[in-house]
Motif scaffolding. Structure first.
Motif, PDB file in Angstrom:
ATOM      1  N   ASN A   1       0.835  -1.201   0.000  1.00 43.10           N
ATOM      2  CA  ASN A   1       0.000   0.000   0.000  1.00 43.10           C
ATOM      3  C   ASN A   1       0.867   1.248   0.000  1.00 43.10           C
TER       4      ASN A   1
ATOM      5  N   GLU B   1      -0.004   5.286   0.859  1.00 43.08           N
ATOM      6  CA  GLU B   1      -1.062   6.195   1.286  1.00 43.08           C
ATOM      7  C   GLU B   1      -0.686   7.648   1.017  1.00 43.08           C
ATOM      8  N   ASP B   2      -1.720   8.491   1.022  1.00 39.92           N
ATOM      9  CA  ASP B   2      -1.519   9.918   0.749  1.00 39.92           C
ATOM     10  C   ASP B   2      -1.564  10.770   2.010  1.00 39.92           C
TER      11      ASP B   2
ATOM     12  N   VAL C   1       2.415   7.617  -6.687  1.00 39.36           N
ATOM     13  CA  VAL C   1       1.910   6.319  -7.150  1.00 39.36           C
ATOM     14  C   VAL C   1       2.647   5.894  -8.419  1.00 39.36           C
TER      15      VAL C   1
ATOM     16  N   GLY D   1      -3.270   1.840  -4.033  1.00 42.46           N
ATOM     17  CA  GLY D   1      -3.268   3.263  -3.741  1.00 42.46           C
ATOM     18  C   GLY D   1      -4.276   3.557  -2.643  1.00 42.46           C
TER      19      GLY D   1
ATOM     20  N   THR E   1      -6.126   6.229  -0.104  1.00 43.56           N
ATOM     21  CA  THR E   1      -6.417   7.613   0.233  1.00 43.56           C
ATOM     22  C   THR E   1      -7.048   7.688   1.607  1.00 43.56           C
TER      23      THR E   1
ATOM     24  N   TYR F   1      -5.314   7.596  -8.694  1.00 42.05           N
ATOM     25  CA  TYR F   1      -4.285   6.614  -8.352  1.00 42.05           C
ATOM     26  C   TYR F   1      -4.385   5.385  -9.260  1.00 42.05           C
TER      27      TYR F   1
ATOM     28  N   ALA G   1      -2.036   2.195  -9.905  1.00 37.03           N
ATOM     29  CA  ALA G   1      -2.483   1.353  -8.793  1.00 37.03           C
ATOM     30  C   ALA G   1      -3.399   0.250  -9.322  1.00 37.03           C
TER      31      ALA G   1
ATOM     32  N   VAL H   1      -7.779   0.302  -5.023  1.00 36.13           N
ATOM     33  CA  VAL H   1      -7.887   1.504  -4.198  1.00 36.13           C
ATOM     34  C   VAL H   1      -8.346   1.109  -2.805  1.00 36.13           C
TER      35      VAL H   1
END
Length: 284
Positions: free
Chosen positions: A122, A124-125, A144, A162, A164, A183, A188, A191
């Motif tokens: 993974n 993450e943002d 990404v 990806g 979020t 993403y 990705a 999600v």
């Protein structure tokens, strides 16, 4: 990655081709082997569980934690390697925000995770900064892309997720959808939207996203079952640090009983050593 790990990584990719995959989260070799022993075809790591096992905090606004805050990348990757070496099933890695904001750091993190035997991971943002908790979207997309490029350069099978954290920082569902689709377009395979746990939100995400959705259950008293999640169109379910937190709850309860009462009733529900030995004994 050796041939056995490569075969496991390809099997992990194949597990994502159809259906709804339940992927429980381990934090050390023992937890991973126990999950494997009851028949799960793959496991993921949990950064929370790993951090707690080192007496460190997880997630939250880690820019405020100081020198004894979040785990560093080498420590997390060593634990990942311990886990991939301990099991015969694929392991997906919780790589948080890639351990740095810039794209080269992200690329290096994913390359190192693949070297450690990860079959997926993974990104993450979440920035860890209270003032700006999410990376600006265009930069998050570049990150990404950098992870995807590192996977492609490795030549290994790998599932890139990806993530979020829009819903966790009180951004809108529309923003979570925009970011998720961006993403996916950047490379990705799936999600992950933590914070989506009710049928209405999940249904909206499934319909609006241009690719598979991962949700995390067990972080609250969500009533949805695996059968119901599959019916809604969810393709992957993880449980985050919930199993680790449950065990720490039992540890804290036992510690308080010992310290405050001097009694030992906590031991009544412990697993027998022979039971654990059975789970941890190799079989042909």
């Amino acid at each position: 990655m050796d041939s056995a790990q490569r075969a496991r990584a390809q099997a992990f990719v194949d597990l994502h081709r159809a259906g709804c995959l339940l992927l429980p989260n381990a934090w050390d070799a023992g937890s991973a082997r126990l999950l494997e022993s009851v028949g799960f075809p793959a496991v993921a790591t949990t950064s929370a569980g790993i951090a707690f096992s080192f007496g460190r905090p997880d997630h939250d606004f880690f820019t405020e934690h100081g020198e004894h805050g979040r785990l560093d990348r080498p420590t997390m990757l060593r634990r990942l390697h311990e886990i991939t070496d301990a099991v015969r099933i694929p392991v997906s890695a919780d790589l948080e925000e890639g351990y740095g904001p810039d794209v080269q750091t992200v690329a290096t993190t994913f390359a190192l995770a693949i070297d450690a035997g990860a079959a997926g991971g993974n990104l993450e943002d979440f920035t860890g900064d209270r003032a700006a908790p999410l990376f600006e979207q265009s930069h998050a997309v570049d990150r990404v892309r950098a992870a995807r490029a590192a996977v492609a350069a490795s030549g290994e099978p790998f599932v890139l997720v990806g993530r979020t954290d829009a819903l966790l920082v009180d951004a809108s569902l529309d923003e979570a959808i925009r970011r998720g689709n961006a993403y996916l377009a950047a490379g990705a395979d799936c999600v992950f939207v933590p914070g989506a746990a009710d049928a209405t939100t999940i249904t909206t995400l499934v319909r609006a996203l241009d690719g598979p959705l991962n949700v995390v259950m067990g972080l609250s008293e969500g009533a949805l079952t695996m059968a119901e999640l599959a019916e809604l169109g969810v393709r992957r379910v993880t449980v985050g640090g919930s199993i680790a937190r449950l065990l720490y709850r039992h540890l804290l309860d036992a510690a308080r009983e010992l310290a405050e009462h001097g009694t030992f009733t906590y031991a009544a529900t412990q697993l027998a050593q022979s039971t654990l030995n059975e789970h941890f004994t190799d079989r042909p």
